[in-house]
Design a protein around this motif. Structure first.
Motif, PDB file in Angstrom:
ATOM      1  N   GLU A  95       0.819  -1.212   0.000  1.00  0.00           N
ATOM      2  CA  GLU A  95       0.000   0.000   0.000  1.00  0.00           C
ATOM      3  C   GLU A  95       0.853   1.262   0.000  1.00  0.00           C
ATOM      4  O   GLU A  95       0.538   2.246  -0.687  1.00  0.00           O
ATOM      5  CB  GLU A  95      -0.930  -0.008   1.218  1.00  0.00           C
ATOM      6  CG  GLU A  95      -1.938  -1.153   1.219  1.00  0.00           C
ATOM      7  CD  GLU A  95      -2.682  -1.272   2.537  1.00  0.00           C
ATOM      8  OE1 GLU A  95      -2.454  -0.415   3.427  1.00  0.00           O
ATOM      9  OE2 GLU A  95      -3.485  -2.222   2.693  1.00  0.00           O
ATOM     10  N   MET A  96       1.938   1.250   0.772  1.00  0.00           N
ATOM     11  CA  MET A  96       2.781   2.447   0.874  1.00  0.00           C
ATOM     12  C   MET A  96       3.560   2.710  -0.417  1.00  0.00           C
ATOM     13  O   MET A  96       3.789   3.862  -0.785  1.00  0.00           O
ATOM     14  CB  MET A  96       3.743   2.305   2.054  1.00  0.00           C
ATOM     15  CG  MET A  96       3.066   2.335   3.423  1.00  0.00           C
ATOM     16  SD  MET A  96       2.069   3.834   3.712  1.00  0.00           S
ATOM     17  CE  MET A  96       0.406   3.208   3.376  1.00  0.00           C
ATOM     18  N   ILE A  97       3.961   1.655  -1.101  1.00  0.00           N
ATOM     19  CA  ILE A  97       4.628   1.851  -2.386  1.00  0.00           C
ATOM     20  C   ILE A  97       3.666   2.478  -3.389  1.00  0.00           C
ATOM     21  O   ILE A  97       4.026   3.413  -4.121  1.00  0.00           O
ATOM     22  CB  ILE A  97       5.193   0.513  -2.910  1.00  0.00           C
ATOM     23  CG1 ILE A  97       6.390   0.078  -2.048  1.00  0.00           C
ATOM     24  CG2 ILE A  97       5.608   0.625  -4.379  1.00  0.00           C
ATOM     25  CD1 ILE A  97       6.890  -1.322  -2.342  1.00  0.00           C
ATOM     26  N   LYS A  98       2.435   2.004  -3.403  1.00  0.00           N
ATOM     27  CA  LYS A  98       1.424   2.612  -4.284  1.00  0.00           C
ATOM     28  C   LYS A  98       1.191   4.075  -3.921  1.00  0.00           C
ATOM     29  O   LYS A  98       1.114   4.949  -4.792  1.00  0.00           O
ATOM     30  CB  LYS A  98       0.106   1.838  -4.166  1.00  0.00           C
ATOM     31  CG  LYS A  98       0.090   0.521  -4.897  1.00  0.00           C
ATOM     32  CD  LYS A  98      -0.075   0.710  -6.408  1.00  0.00           C
ATOM     33  CE  LYS A  98      -1.492   1.141  -6.761  1.00  0.00           C
ATOM     34  NZ  LYS A  98      -1.695   1.230  -8.231  1.00  0.00           N
ATOM     35  N   ALA A  99       1.098   4.359  -2.612  1.00  0.00           N
ATOM     36  CA  ALA A  99       0.857   5.732  -2.166  1.00  0.00           C
ATOM     37  C   ALA A  99       2.041   6.634  -2.483  1.00  0.00           C
ATOM     38  O   ALA A  99       1.872   7.808  -2.841  1.00  0.00           O
ATOM     39  CB  ALA A  99       0.566   5.745  -0.667  1.00  0.00           C
ATOM     40  N   THR A 100       3.256   6.104  -2.368  1.00  0.00           N
ATOM     41  CA  THR A 100       4.456   6.886  -2.694  1.00  0.00           C
ATOM     42  C   THR A 100       4.507   7.193  -4.180  1.00  0.00           C
ATOM     43  O   THR A 100       4.865   8.303  -4.589  1.00  0.00           O
ATOM     44  CB  THR A 100       5.726   6.118  -2.262  1.00  0.00           C
ATOM     45  OG1 THR A 100       5.667   5.853  -0.860  1.00  0.00           O
ATOM     46  CG2 THR A 100       6.983   6.924  -2.569  1.00  0.00           C
ATOM     47  N   ALA A 101       4.133   6.216  -4.997  1.00  0.00           N
ATOM     48  CA  ALA A 101       4.082   6.448  -6.445  1.00  0.00           C
ATOM     49  C   ALA A 101       3.096   7.555  -6.787  1.00  0.00           C
ATOM     50  O   ALA A 101       3.384   8.441  -7.600  1.00  0.00           O
ATOM     51  CB  ALA A 101       3.699   5.150  -7.163  1.00  0.00           C
ATOM     52  N   GLU A 102       1.945   7.535  -6.140  1.00  0.00           N
ATOM     53  CA  GLU A 102       0.930   8.566  -6.395  1.00  0.00           C
ATOM     54  C   GLU A 102       1.397   9.927  -5.914  1.00  0.00           C
ATOM     55  O   GLU A 102       1.187  10.951  -6.586  1.00  0.00           O
ATOM     56  CB  GLU A 102      -0.370   8.171  -5.696  1.00  0.00           C
ATOM     57  CG  GLU A 102      -1.555   9.063  -6.024  1.00  0.00           C
ATOM     58  CD  GLU A 102      -1.964   9.021  -7.484  1.00  0.00           C
ATOM     59  OE1 GLU A 102      -2.249  10.104  -8.048  1.00  0.00           O
ATOM     60  OE2 GLU A 102      -1.975   7.929  -8.065  1.00  0.00           O
ATOM     61  N   ALA A 103       2.065   9.965  -4.750  1.00  0.00           N
ATOM     62  CA  ALA A 103       2.514  11.238  -4.180  1.00  0.00           C
ATOM     63  C   ALA A 103       3.611  11.888  -5.020  1.00  0.00           C
ATOM     64  O   ALA A 103       3.804  13.108  -4.949  1.00  0.00           O
ATOM     65  CB  ALA A 103       3.020  11.021  -2.754  1.00  0.00           C
ATOM     66  N   THR A 104       4.333  11.089  -5.819  1.00  0.00           N
ATOM     67  CA  THR A 104       5.419  11.635  -6.650  1.00  0.00           C
ATOM     68  C   THR A 104       5.145  11.395  -8.139  1.00  0.00           C
ATOM     69  O   THR A 104       6.072  11.294  -8.938  1.00  0.00           O
ATOM     70  CB  THR A 104       6.767  11.020  -6.238  1.00  0.00           C
ATOM     71  OG1 THR A 104       6.689   9.588  -6.329  1.00  0.00           O
ATOM     72  CG2 THR A 104       7.131  11.389  -4.816  1.00  0.00           C
ATOM     73  N   ARG A 105       3.885  11.333  -8.512  1.00  0.00           N
ATOM     74  CA  ARG A 105       3.515  11.002  -9.887  1.00  0.00           C
ATOM     75  C   ARG A 105       4.007  12.047 -10.889  1.00  0.00           C
ATOM     76  O   ARG A 105       4.255  11.722 -12.058  1.00  0.00           O
ATOM     77  CB  ARG A 105       1.998  10.850 -10.004  1.00  0.00           C
ATOM     78  CG  ARG A 105       1.196  12.101  -9.723  1.00  0.00           C
ATOM     79  CD  ARG A 105      -0.306  11.857  -9.829  1.00  0.00           C
ATOM     80  NE  ARG A 105      -0.682  11.370 -11.159  1.00  0.00           N
ATOM     81  CZ  ARG A 105      -1.833  10.795 -11.439  1.00  0.00           C
ATOM     82  NH1 ARG A 105      -2.739  10.630 -10.484  1.00  0.00           N
ATOM     83  NH2 ARG A 105      -2.111  10.404 -12.668  1.00  0.00           N
ATOM     84  N   GLU A 106       4.154  13.298 -10.461  1.00  0.00           N
ATOM     85  CA  GLU A 106       4.604  14.345 -11.374  1.00  0.00           C
ATOM     86  C   GLU A 106       6.060  14.156 -11.782  1.00  0.00           C
ATOM     87  O   GLU A 106       6.537  14.804 -12.706  1.00  0.00           O
ATOM     88  CB  GLU A 106       4.429  15.725 -10.719  1.00  0.00           C
ATOM     89  CG  GLU A 106       2.990  16.055 -10.329  1.00  0.00           C
ATOM     90  CD  GLU A 106       2.040  15.958 -11.514  1.00  0.00           C
ATOM     91  OE1 GLU A 106       2.438  16.381 -12.620  1.00  0.00           O
ATOM     92  OE2 GLU A 106       0.918  15.450 -11.338  1.00  0.00           O
ATOM     93  N   ASN A 107       6.769  13.273 -11.081  1.00  0.00           N
ATOM     94  CA  ASN A 107       8.182  13.037 -11.368  1.00  0.00           C
ATOM     95  C   ASN A 107       8.413  11.548 -11.660  1.00  0.00           C
ATOM     96  O   ASN A 107       9.376  10.953 -11.189  1.00  0.00           O
ATOM     97  CB  ASN A 107       9.029  13.498 -10.168  1.00  0.00           C
ATOM     98  CG  ASN A 107      10.499  13.623 -10.509  1.00  0.00           C
ATOM     99  OD1 ASN A 107      10.882  13.719 -11.670  1.00  0.00           O
ATOM    100  ND2 ASN A 107      11.333  13.599  -9.486  1.00  0.00           N
TER     101      ASN A 107
END
Length: 454
Positions: free
Chosen positions: A169-181
């Motif tokens: 879940e945290m890897i998915k959330a981290t991907a979303e939080a840095t999606r602009e990069n």
């Protein structure tokens, strides 16, 4: 005694064969920084890091100039922050303030990364450790140089499947939080089984609680040197092949030993270990994949790849152990897809698959590293990938890890760009059959029977 032949040989390795010291990493204990007051804790952390590491970068640069040996990175690792912040942090947001403090300290002393925003939860999570894990997406999205790691299993304790589920879940959330990069935050996050206390490489470096107050660990790398040496024995039998790799690894490690001892002396900090890991970069001629192809494969991923990698990893370790009394960390061969041009090419054409990479991780230094996967990959599937790698590490008594990037908005055939040493990667297909009922069972996978040694 050094002779002129050895001096010239080392110069050739540096100038023509991509030999470098990949990192000098100063490990710093933050246990004496603990305080119930969050502001005081952050102040203590900032002061200790900026005091101990104030001359780390300048010392590395001076050694580079005087010896002519490139030192690519200067880094810091610290005590796992879940332990340091346990008294003061009552929310995930509290932990994020420590991440910002680490980032500020890293900028102040000039290092390129600081590792240790970490939790060790191989048998279970304390409330403080769970808070840190849940803070990771925000922490990595709001900092530039902070790296995070979570150890979810070990041979002695088994695998904490609650932590495995949460990390998906945290890897998915981290991907979303840095999606602009291109979901770059996930490139700074690694999930371990059997994480070593003395690893100088990011993103998994932290300063183990069994370490002293401060230590210098050095990671040296030379895929290009090994590849050039193997070109000279092309077609020779396995005995000659192994001897060539072993002798080359010995020479590379001696260069790292020189740098480590000199950095230790100048900084007044004890020398810890040399990590002899063949860590590739996207630069031409600096590829582990190319070494495997020089051994005899048409392309990485072909039948025989796992055997060739096993041979390479073993001989690198044998040569390194003879060159230094303190070889540690993750010594061997790394296979990060995004950082190795030949691995990138093999993945892009379909010769190298996720399943083949998993097989290769049984015999290499670490695990599934810097692999871009479709952004719509489910959290439970990522947890399943983590569980598989952790099981390999647990049963085989070795370190394994997962650093995957579910690139938001990207699908198979697309490319994600990270730049610098992190390179770029093709998005690889993932088996989409569900494992959710497995990873959500809760509890712990027990340690294997051979763990009972005392």
């Amino acid at each position: 005694m050094l002779n002129i032949f050895e001096v010239n040989e080392t110069n050739q390795m540096i100038e023509q064969e991509q030999l470098d010291v990949r990192t000098i990493t100063m490990g710093i204990s933050l246990l004496d920084c603990c305080d119930r007051d969050l502001d005081k804790l952050n102040e203590n952390i900032y002061r200790k890091i900026t005091t101990y590491a104030k001359e780390l970068v300048s010392t590395g640069q001076a050694i580079e100039r005087e010896y002519g040996i490139p030192i690519v990175n200067k880094r810091i690792s610290v005590t796992p922050i879940a332990l340091v912040g346990g008294c003061a942090c009552k929310s995930s947001q509290d932990y994020v303030t420590i991440a910002r403090t680490l980032d500020r300290a890293a900028h102040e002393v000039g290092v390129n990364f600081i590792g240790g925003y970490s939790a060790l939860v191989s048998k279970g999570m304390t409330p403080a450790e769970e808070l840190l894990i849940r803070s990771i997406p925000q922490a990595l999205s709001e900092t530039e140089r902070v790296c995070s790691s979570v150890n979810v299993g070990s041979t002695k304790t088994g695998i904490d499947m609650d932590a495995v589920r949460l990390m998906g879940e945290m890897i998915k959330a981290t991907a979303e939080a840095t999606r602009e990069n291109d979901s770059m935050g996930c490139a700074k996050l690694v999930v371990f089984c059997n994480a070593p206390d003395d690893n100088p490489f990011m993103a998994g470096a932290f300063h183990g609680v069994t370490e002293g107050d401060a230590v210098i660990n050095v990671g040296v790398s030379g895929p290009g040197v090994v590849k050039c040496a193997l070109e000279q024995v092309r077609g020779a039998n396995f005995e000659v092949l192994c001897e060539t790799i072993k002798k080359t690894a010995f020479k590379i490690t001696r260069v790292g030993q020189l740098v480590a001892q000199e950095a230790s002396r100048r900084l007044g900090v004890p020398f810890g270990i040399i990590d002899l890991s063949l860590a590739p970069t996207p630069a031409v001629g600096d590829s582990v994949g190319q070494i495997l192809e020089e051994i005899g494969l048409e392309q990485v991923g072909a039948p025989g790849t796992t055997a060739a990698l096993a041979l390479l990893n073993d001989q690198v370790k044998k040569g390194g152990v003879m060159a230094s009394s303190y070889v540690g960390g993750l010594s061997g061969a790394f296979i990060p897809v995004s950082e190795d041009q030949h691995m990138i090419d093999a993945a892009a054409c379909g010769c190298l698959t996720l399943e083949k990479l998993e097989a290769m991780t049984c015999v290499c230094s670490v695990g599934l590293d810097m692999i871009a996967i479709p952004g719509d990959t489910t959290a439970s599937t990522i947890s399943g990938i983590i569980a598989d790698e952790a099981a390999i590490g647990m049963v085989n008594q070795k370190t394994t890890a997962v650093r995957v990037i579910p690139a938001v908005g990207k699908s198979v055939g697309d490319t994600v760009e990270f730049g610098g040493l992190l390179g770029y990667a093709p998005v690889m297909p993932v088996n989409t059959r569900s494992c959710e009922a497995f990873v959500t069972r809760g509890g712990r996978i027990p340690a294997p029977i051979h763990s009972f040694k005392n």
